[in-house]
Design a protein around this motif. Structure first.
Motif, PDB file in Angstrom:
ATOM      1  N   SER A 223       0.795  -1.058   0.050  1.00  0.00           N
ATOM      2  CA  SER A 223       0.006  -0.039  -0.055  1.00  0.00           C
ATOM      3  C   SER A 223       0.815   1.286  -0.064  1.00  0.00           C
ATOM      4  CB  SER A 223      -0.882  -0.048   1.021  1.00  0.00           C
ATOM      5  OG  SER A 223      -1.782  -1.015   1.167  1.00  0.00           O
ATOM      6  N   ALA A 224       0.301   2.049  -0.650  1.00  0.00           N
ATOM      7  CA  ALA A 224       1.041   3.563  -0.730  1.00  0.00           C
ATOM      8  C   ALA A 224      -0.166   4.666  -0.398  1.00  0.00           C
ATOM      9  CB  ALA A 224       1.593   3.939  -2.257  1.00  0.00           C
ATOM     10  N   ASN A 225       0.102   5.431   0.682  1.00  0.00           N
ATOM     11  CA  ASN A 225      -0.592   6.239   1.218  1.00  0.00           C
ATOM     12  C   ASN A 225      -0.224   7.465   0.687  1.00  0.00           C
ATOM     13  OD1 ASN A 225      -2.891   4.922   3.336  1.00  0.00           O
ATOM     14  ND2 ASN A 225      -0.937   3.698   3.298  1.00  0.00           N
ATOM     15  N   LEU A 226      -0.960   8.451  -0.025  1.00  0.00           N
ATOM     16  CA  LEU A 226      -0.525   9.591  -0.371  1.00  0.00           C
ATOM     17  C   LEU A 226      -1.697  10.864   0.262  1.00  0.00           C
ATOM     18  CD1 LEU A 226      -0.670   7.603  -3.117  1.00  0.00           C
ATOM     19  CD2 LEU A 226       0.431   9.460  -3.946  1.00  0.00           C
ATOM     20  N   GLU A 227      -0.913  11.546   0.992  1.00  0.00           N
ATOM     21  CA  GLU A 227      -1.643  12.915   1.543  1.00  0.00           C
ATOM     22  C   GLU A 227      -2.112  13.962   0.777  1.00  0.00           C
ATOM     23  OE1 GLU A 227      -1.134  14.757   5.962  1.00  0.00           O
ATOM     24  OE2 GLU A 227       0.777  14.974   4.819  1.00  0.00           O
ATOM     25  N   GLY A 228      -3.421  14.556   0.917  1.00  0.00           N
ATOM     26  CA  GLY A 228      -3.503  15.640  -0.110  1.00  0.00           C
ATOM     27  C   GLY A 228      -2.624  16.531  -0.263  1.00  0.00           C
ATOM     28  N   GLY A 229      -2.447  17.170  -1.388  1.00  0.00           N
ATOM     29  CA  GLY A 229      -1.417  18.182  -1.662  1.00  0.00           C
ATOM     30  C   GLY A 229      -0.360  17.666  -2.591  1.00  0.00           C
ATOM     31  N   LEU A 230      -0.148  16.435  -2.556  1.00  0.00           N
ATOM     32  CA  LEU A 230       0.838  15.792  -3.583  1.00  0.00           C
ATOM     33  C   LEU A 230       0.232  15.758  -5.031  1.00  0.00           C
ATOM     34  CD1 LEU A 230       1.889  12.622  -1.669  1.00  0.00           C
ATOM     35  CD2 LEU A 230       3.223  14.527  -1.978  1.00  0.00           C
TER      36      LEU A 230
ATOM     37  N   TRP B  52      -5.472  10.435   0.336  1.00  0.00           N
ATOM     38  CA  TRP B  52      -6.093  11.111   1.825  1.00  0.00           C
ATOM     39  C   TRP B  52      -6.622  12.502   1.005  1.00  0.00           C
ATOM     40  CZ3 TRP B  52      -6.456   8.821   6.684  1.00  0.00           C
ATOM     41  CH2 TRP B  52      -5.881   7.505   6.806  1.00  0.00           C
ATOM     42  N   PRO B  53      -7.637  13.075   1.246  1.00  0.00           N
ATOM     43  CA  PRO B  53      -8.022  14.320   0.879  1.00  0.00           C
ATOM     44  C   PRO B  53      -7.231  15.609   1.357  1.00  0.00           C
ATOM     45  CG  PRO B  53      -9.788  13.622   2.285  1.00  0.00           C
ATOM     46  CD  PRO B  53      -8.643  12.552   2.144  1.00  0.00           C
ATOM     47  N   ARG B  54      -6.537  15.447   2.712  1.00  0.00           N
ATOM     48  CA  ARG B  54      -6.031  16.478   3.236  1.00  0.00           C
ATOM     49  C   ARG B  54      -4.808  16.038   4.334  1.00  0.00           C
ATOM     50  NH1 ARG B  54     -11.119  16.094   4.974  1.00  0.00           N
ATOM     51  NH2 ARG B  54     -11.920  17.657   3.338  1.00  0.00           N
ATOM     52  N   HIS B  55      -4.282  17.062   5.037  1.00  0.00           N
ATOM     53  CA  HIS B  55      -3.484  16.482   6.389  1.00  0.00           C
ATOM     54  C   HIS B  55      -4.244  15.530   7.011  1.00  0.00           C
ATOM     55  CE1 HIS B  55      -0.200  20.049   5.938  1.00  0.00           C
ATOM     56  NE2 HIS B  55      -0.204  19.196   5.128  1.00  0.00           N
ATOM     57  N   ASN B  56      -3.578  14.824   7.685  1.00  0.00           N
ATOM     58  CA  ASN B  56      -4.224  13.614   8.656  1.00  0.00           C
ATOM     59  C   ASN B  56      -3.359  13.286   9.399  1.00  0.00           C
ATOM     60  OD1 ASN B  56      -5.505  10.949   9.426  1.00  0.00           O
ATOM     61  ND2 ASN B  56      -7.099  12.129   8.315  1.00  0.00           N
ATOM     62  N   LEU B  57      -3.587  13.001  10.641  1.00  0.00           N
ATOM     63  CA  LEU B  57      -2.786  12.553  11.803  1.00  0.00           C
ATOM     64  C   LEU B  57      -2.229  11.134  11.670  1.00  0.00           C
ATOM     65  CD1 LEU B  57      -4.687  10.411  13.775  1.00  0.00           C
ATOM     66  CD2 LEU B  57      -5.872  12.513  14.664  1.00  0.00           C
ATOM     67  N   PHE B  58      -2.953  10.351  10.528  1.00  0.00           N
ATOM     68  CA  PHE B  58      -2.243   9.137  10.107  1.00  0.00           C
ATOM     69  C   PHE B  58      -0.786   9.202   9.687  1.00  0.00           C
ATOM     70  CE2 PHE B  58      -1.069   6.402   6.698  1.00  0.00           C
ATOM     71  CZ  PHE B  58      -1.374   4.940   6.963  1.00  0.00           C
ATOM     72  N   PHE B  59      -0.362  10.433   9.138  1.00  0.00           N
ATOM     73  CA  PHE B  59       0.955  10.544   8.659  1.00  0.00           C
ATOM     74  C   PHE B  59       1.932  11.150   9.700  1.00  0.00           C
ATOM     75  CE2 PHE B  59      -1.680  10.483   5.083  1.00  0.00           C
ATOM     76  CZ  PHE B  59      -1.140   9.692   4.133  1.00  0.00           C
ATOM     77  N   GLY B  60       1.562  11.210  10.892  1.00  0.00           N
ATOM     78  CA  GLY B  60       2.450  11.299  11.982  1.00  0.00           C
ATOM     79  C   GLY B  60       2.246  12.807  12.518  1.00  0.00           C
ATOM     80  N   GLY B  61       2.948  13.268  13.501  1.00  0.00           N
ATOM     81  CA  GLY B  61       2.953  14.443  14.096  1.00  0.00           C
ATOM     82  C   GLY B  61       4.245  15.057  14.412  1.00  0.00           C
ATOM     83  N   VAL B  62       5.246  15.614  13.305  1.00  0.00           N
ATOM     84  CA  VAL B  62       6.660  15.953  13.604  1.00  0.00           C
ATOM     85  C   VAL B  62       6.693  17.339  14.095  1.00  0.00           C
ATOM     86  CG1 VAL B  62       8.804  16.409  12.403  1.00  0.00           C
ATOM     87  CG2 VAL B  62       7.266  14.697  11.570  1.00  0.00           C
ATOM     88  N   HIS B  63       7.103  17.481  15.375  1.00  0.00           N
ATOM     89  CA  HIS B  63       7.510  18.624  16.181  1.00  0.00           C
ATOM     90  C   HIS B  63       9.073  18.965  16.095  1.00  0.00           C
ATOM     91  CE1 HIS B  63       3.261  18.170  16.824  1.00  0.00           C
ATOM     92  NE2 HIS B  63       3.631  17.064  17.866  1.00  0.00           N
ATOM     93  N   GLY B  64       9.454  20.244  15.379  1.00  0.00           N
ATOM     94  CA  GLY B  64      10.589  20.453  15.468  1.00  0.00           C
ATOM     95  C   GLY B  64      11.212  21.876  15.605  1.00  0.00           C
TER      96      GLY B  64
END
Length: 523
Positions: A460-467, A485-497
């Protein structure tokens, strides 16, 4: 340690909640360094992000004091010393409802592994902090006592794990309102017993939790309610100080979580594969760049599986990776059970160049609080990844492996970065892509964090909205089952930097996918 700090230290923090960020900022304003601030944020996260962080769980800190070598503090959970009698355990399944899917988790006192959070708090303080612990816990104790207003994302997380928050009378007393409903966005979560516990620990130290009154309460709970922990499990718990894994990536230096945890070594593996490709092929958001990332993610998945299946396995990637590192992965990760679920992350940098990247987890919580202390205990022994052949087969007295990968980087221009993510097995791909955005594409931290992401797992390849719209068709042509995925989603992690540029400019970004927050203190 209680050394006098400078007033108004410059710094930046990124994390999963505004209240967590405010606690770190308060300590920086007091003159504390990045390590004082990350400890204050850690405590505050227990009050503001109770589904993801708890003194009853564990985590990791990757610390780099200014002009010194980095050090990894492993204060993750440990398996018990005794083998379980499954018939005697308080260990049972619940269904977490994510809205579009459900997932079964195991909870109960029998799912509790030896907590490392309190040990980590004090080990880091002893080595690196400049302010007294009594001052560091003040923001969190105040927040727990006065309460934190729930956001929509908090309400969503509460709904997902509602069976856990309703599992016991003490949990219901904390997470339900006066009408008997689960607390909802706009309502306040108050945790006065947690506030008392933070202050007691600050006054008495880690011994209170591992040998004192809190330890006796935990052992009694396990004996009377179907748990596994005894006095020796707690008294003999040790924070492990490890040499981080360091790799060179196109002249940049990347430092990450070493074995026995697996997330950092998988990120290093992926960077090694990417380093063999021409930089031009990694164009941000291009079809060629996405195809390359997908191939690297796929090979990393294969390496992970093969390292667990056989000694001496080689990856099918033209031997692009150093065999010694793969062997190290096999030897040091393969024998440790793994954990990869709910996490939060805190990154802090100060104006002196001290860097802190801390990842925390409580699993989902076991549904039972440490009696009279307001501390939700972990459910790490209920993790399916530990028990491929069935539950309760973990090795005794063993540090759990984790996908958590707090990471630091120094660019070839001298910029400093601290990042990390929640997101289960998406942690490694989220951190990888933000590193590529920072180091290859020279994005600022906000742009690097917010750029749409790809995650490849199995077929499976999950593609976030905006690609690019054509990306799904291109990856389908490579044999992947694509999920858009239609938009940003918490599925794709939460990177805080956070970042400190070569000329001293500070920046920070909290990932909007997970309600992230960031603050920069310029003076």
């Amino acid at each position: 340690m209680g050394k006098e700090g400078q007033r108004q230290r410059r710094g930046a923090v990124a994390c999963g909640h505004p209240a967590t960020a405010a606690a770190a900022d308060e300590i920086l304003a007091e003159g504390g360094n990045a390590f004082d601030a990350v400890l204050a944020a850690f405590c505050a996260a227990c009050a503001a992000e109770p589904v993801l962080a708890s003194l009853g769980g564990g985590g990791f800190l990757l610390a780099q004091p200014a002009n010194r070598e980095p050090l990894l503090y492993d204060f993750f959970v440990q398996t018990p010393k005794q083998r379980p009698d499954p018939a005697a355990l308080d260990f049972y399944p619940i269904l977490a409802d994510f809205g579009t899917a459900t997932q079964e988790f195991q909870i109960g006192v029998g799912a509790v592994a030896v907590p490392g959070a309190v040990g980590g708090l004090f080990a880091i303080h002893d080595d690196l902090a400049s302010l007294p612990m009594t001052r560091i816990v003040e923001p969190a104790a105040r927040l727990a006592r006065e309460g934190v207003e729930l956001r929509p994302i908090d309400g969503y997380l509460f709904d997902v794990v509602s069976p856990i928050l309703k599992a016991t009378p003490e949990a219901r007393g904390l997470f339900l309102n006066d009408e008997g409903r689960l607390l909802a966005p706009g309502e306040r979560l108050r945790q006065p017993r947690l506030a008392d516990s933070l202050e007691a620990l600050a006054g008495e130290g880690a011994r209170l939790f591992y040998e004192g009154d809190f330890a006796r309460r935990l052992v009694r709970l396990c004996r009377e309610s179907g748990g596994l922990l005894d006095e020796a499990d707690l008294a003999e718990y040790r924070v492990e100080r490890r040499k981080p894994f360091v790799c060179d990536y196109r002249g940049h230096r990347v430092t990450t979580n070493p074995p026995p945890s697996c997330g950092g070594i998988l990120i290093a593996f992926a960077l090694a594969l990417l380093s063999k490709a021409e930089p031009a092929r990694l164009g941000a958001g291009t079809l060629e760049g996405l195809d390359l990332l997908a191939r690297v993610m796929s090979q990393t998945n294969k390496a992970r599986i093969e390292a667990h299946l056989a000694e001496g396995a080689e990856i099918a990637a033209g031997r692009l990776f150093e065999p010694a590192l793969l062997k190290r992965y096999q030897d040091e990760v393969g024998g440790h059970p793994g954990f990869s679920r709910g996490t939060t992350h805190i990154s802090v940098v100060d104006g002196d160049g001290n860097l802190a990247a801390m990842s925390l987890s409580n699993g989902e919580g076991c549904g039972t609080l440490l009696p009279g202390c307001g501390i939700m205990l972990n459910n790490m022994l209920g993790e399916e990844d530990l028990n491929h052949g069935g539950f309760h087969r973990w090795p005794e007295d063993c540090r759990l492996s984790s996908m958590m990968a707090p990471s630091l980087a120094t660019s070839d221009e001298g910029a400093l970065y601290a990042i990390g993510s929640g997101g289960s097995n998406r942690i490694r791909t989220a951190v990888l892509q933000v590193l590529v955005n920072l180091l290859d594409h020279r994005m600022d931290m906000a742009a690097a964090t917010e750029a749409p992401r790809l995650h490849v797992e199995g077929e499976s390849a999950n593609l976030e909205g905006g690609l690019p719209e054509a990306a799904a068709a291109a990856l389908s042509g490579q044999g992947y089952r694509t999920i858009a995925w239609p938009r940003h989603n918490l599925f794709f992690g939460g990177v805080h930097g956070v970042a400190l540029s070569a000329d001293g400019a500070l920046s920070a970004a909290g990932d909007p996918r997970r309600g992230g927050a960031a603050l920069v203190r310029a003076a």
